[in-house]
Design an enzyme around this catalytic site. Structure first.
Site, short mmCIF file in Angstrom:
data_model
loop_
_atom_site.label_atom_id
_atom_site.label_comp_id
_atom_site.label_asym_id
_atom_site.label_seq_id
_atom_site.Cartn_x
_atom_site.Cartn_y
_atom_site.Cartn_z
NE ARG A 1 -51.25 12.89 -40.61
CZ ARG A 1 -50.41 13.52 -39.77
NH1 ARG A 1 -50.89 12.71 -38.25
NH2 ARG A 1 -50.36 14.26 -40.17
CG HIS B 1 -46.84 10.43 -42.04
ND1 HIS B 1 -46.35 11.75 -40.82
CD2 HIS B 1 -47.94 10.79 -42.75
CE1 HIS B 1 -47.41 12.19 -41.79
NE2 HIS B 1 -48.58 11.51 -42.68
CG ASP B 2 -42.01 3.41 -42.04
OD1 ASP B 2 -41.47 4.13 -41.98
OD2 ASP B 2 -42.05 1.91 -42.47
CB THR C 1 -69.13 7.79 -41.46
OG1 THR C 1 -68.06 7.80 -42.65
CG2 THR C 1 -70.29 8.22 -41.72
C1 HEM Z 1 -52.22 13.28 -50.26
C2 HEM Z 1 -51.09 13.60 -49.43
C3 HEM Z 1 -52.00 13.71 -47.60
C4 HEM Z 1 -51.65 15.20 -47.09
C5 HEM Z 1 -51.57 15.49 -47.46
C6 HEM Z 1 -52.15 14.60 -45.39
C7 HEM Z 1 -52.36 15.59 -44.08
C8 HEM Z 1 -53.06 15.07 -43.49
C9 HEM Z 1 -52.90 16.43 -42.26
C10 HEM Z 1 -52.68 17.70 -42.04
C11 HEM Z 1 -53.62 15.64 -41.07
C12 HEM Z 1 -53.82 16.17 -40.24
C13 HEM Z 1 -53.03 16.21 -38.83
C14 HEM Z 1 -53.56 17.01 -37.88
O1 HEM Z 1 -53.92 17.64 -37.88
O2 HEM Z 1 -53.70 16.23 -36.63
C15 HEM Z 1 -54.40 13.63 -42.19
C16 HEM Z 1 -54.36 12.82 -41.06
C17 HEM Z 1 -54.70 11.88 -41.54
N1 HEM Z 1 -54.05 11.43 -42.17
FE1 HEM Z 1 -53.40 12.28 -44.31
N2 HEM Z 1 -52.71 13.47 -45.39
C18 HEM Z 1 -52.31 12.18 -47.53
C19 HEM Z 1 -52.58 11.43 -47.40
C20 HEM Z 1 -52.52 10.45 -46.62
C21 HEM Z 1 -52.97 8.95 -47.21
C22 HEM Z 1 -52.47 8.81 -48.47
C23 HEM Z 1 -52.65 8.31 -46.01
C24 HEM Z 1 -53.22 6.94 -45.68
C25 HEM Z 1 -53.42 6.04 -46.36
C26 HEM Z 1 -53.33 9.21 -44.70
C27 HEM Z 1 -54.48 9.19 -43.16
C28 HEM Z 1 -54.45 9.95 -42.86
C29 HEM Z 1 -54.94 9.20 -41.75
C30 HEM Z 1 -55.70 8.33 -41.54
C31 HEM Z 1 -55.41 10.88 -40.26
C32 HEM Z 1 -56.52 10.92 -39.44
C33 HEM Z 1 -54.60 10.77 -37.90
C34 HEM Z 1 -55.76 10.62 -36.81
O3 HEM Z 1 -57.49 10.68 -36.53
O4 HEM Z 1 -55.47 10.54 -35.94
N3 HEM Z 1 -53.29 10.99 -45.46
N4 HEM Z 1 -53.10 13.81 -43.09
#
Ligand code: HEM
Ligand code: NAG
Ligand code: NAG
Ligand code: NAG
Ligand code: NAG
Ligand code: NAG
Length: 311
Positions: free
Chosen positions: A64, A68-69, A236
């Site tokens: 993640r 973001h970076d 999973t």
């Molecule tokens: C398409 C647009 C995207 C949106 C709107 C989005 C939004 C979010 C949000 C809101 C969370 C949860 C934050 C929380 O409440 O703790 C999240 C978690 C996460 N996102 Fe995304 N995301 C996007 C794309 C991506 C991409 C491109 C990746 C990586 C390739 C990614 C990887 C992750 C991962 C691994 C988590 C889990 C982090 C954790 O468990 O600590 N996301 N994302």
């Protein structure tokens, strides 16, 4: 624990093996460090692997962080910079992920500085398995306010497509990279608006599977005493697989932005094909990660000595 290290090896292997590195005229290359610091990949790999055994959340958090970076000022490790009295940094911006696993990158960097001083940039020390093109430079600017340019979990498909297109990423990249959600967890705040008072006509978002909505409401009641409450983004969440897409097809995407990918004809067919063919998803994810890693690569940066401070 064993499962997690297998997952890391699998992810590492498939990215390294399956990516055909599209070398442009830019200075990035997969074997940039072969001569300058041959131990680099191994040091990074060992550090991430070891950290993941102690804390299985590490791969999700690093993945993640990388996203973001790269979306803010390109992949220049601006996310790793600490705030100073004069400047609030990206790290402390609104969807703040500051409690996450920054220490793993700092740790890798410390070891790299010992082995090869002033050689490996912070932008390159974020992980060996997705960050295959090496040689990028670190940025000097990091501004908290700019994190509002990240896509939101409430975005519709049109907004998501535009947000990715601004970074030179295609509709396929959007769907493939959203598969990063196969790892990880979200807090209720990122999706509970889908469950309660969604719109004038619908109490819950009509695109949610109704059984799933009941489950989510149990986890995220209003008010909720548990500030850490939330849901895993697929069933999973410690395995890198295509379950995320299978769940979207069933109406069990956690974010509106995940489910929206199945509600729009431009992305639905891609979700469908990843749900049916895991190998296809792995190949496309790897290719899209390489593209993500090339977003906004800067030429006039520096190689930071410490990832959290500009030199
Ligand atoms: C398409 C647009 C995207 C949106 C709107 C989005 C939004 C979010 C949000 C809101 C969370 C949860 C934050 C929380 O409440 O703790 C999240 C978690 C996460 N996102 Fe995304 N995301 C996007 C794309 C991506 C991409 C491109 C990746 C990586 C390739 C990614 C990887 C992750 C991962 C691994 C988590 C889990 C982090 C954790 O468990 O600590 N996301 N994302
Ligand atoms: C492995 O990680 C743990 C927890 O972060 C740390 O205490 C330990 O020193 C690490 N070991 C190696 C060999 O890096
Ligand atoms: C989020 O950032 C704010 C400052 O903007 C900070 O006070 C807070 O501790 C951070 N929260 C987490 C969970 O890191
Ligand atoms: C962020 O920057 C924009 C444009 O410069 C400005 O309008 C807005 O007030 C700023 N927001 C914060 C929270 O500083
Ligand atoms: C998508 O969201 C944007 C921003 O909220 C909005 O302006 C637009 O009308 C929405 N598009 C569709 C097709 O719903
Ligand atoms: C839903 O909206 C109604 C009317 O605006 C309000 O009374 C109620 O408290 C809201 N419920 C929730 C869970 O936000």
């Amino acid at each position: 624990m064993v499962k997690m290290s297998l997952m890391i090896s699998a992810v590492a292997a498939f990215i390294l093996l399956l990516t055909m590195v599209p070398l442009s005229e830019a200075a990035l290359s997969a074997n940039y460090y072969d001569q300058m610091c041959p131990q680099a990949e191994n040091i990074i790999y060992q550090t991430v692997c070891n950290a993941s055994i102690y804390d299985p959340k590490v791969p999700a958090r690093l993945l993640r962080m990388f996203f973001h970076d790269c979306f803010i000022r390109g992949c220049d490790a601006s996310l790793l910079l600490d705030s100073t009295p004069e400047n609030k940094a990206e790290k402390d911006g609104p969807p703040n992920i500051s409690v996450r696993s920054f220490y793993v990158i700092d740790d890798a960097k410390t070891k790299l500085e010992k082995a090869c001083p002033n050689t490996v940039s912070c932008a390159d020390s974020q992980g060996p398995w997705w960050n295959v093109l090496k040689g990028r430079k670190d940025g000097r600017v990091s501004i908290a306010n700019e994190t509002r340019n990240l896509p939101s979990p409430f975005s519709n498909t049109t907004t998501l497509i535009q947000s990715f297109a601004k970074r030179g990423l295609s509709i396929k990249d959007l769907v493939a990279l959203s598969g990063g959600h196969t790892l990880g967890f979200s807090h209720c705040s990122s999706f509970s608006a889908r469950l309660h008072n969604f719109s004038a006509e619908h109490f819950s978002d009509p695109s949610i599977n109704s059984e799933f909505a009941i489950n989510l409401k149990k986890k995220c009641p209003i008010p909720n005493k548990d500030h850490n409450a939330g849901e895993f983004l697929d069933s999973t969440s410690s395995t890198f697989d295509n379950d995320y897409y299978k769940r979207i097809v069933m109406g069990k995407g956690v974010f509106g932005s995940d489910q929206a990918l199945f509600e729009d004809y431009r992305t639905r067919w891609i979700v469908d094909s990843f749900a049916k063919d895991e190998k296809l998803f792995f190949r496309e994810f790897a290719a899209s990660m390489v593209k993500l890693g090339n977003v906004g690569v800067i030429e006039d940066g520096e190689i930071r000595v410490k990832c959290s401070i500009v030199n």
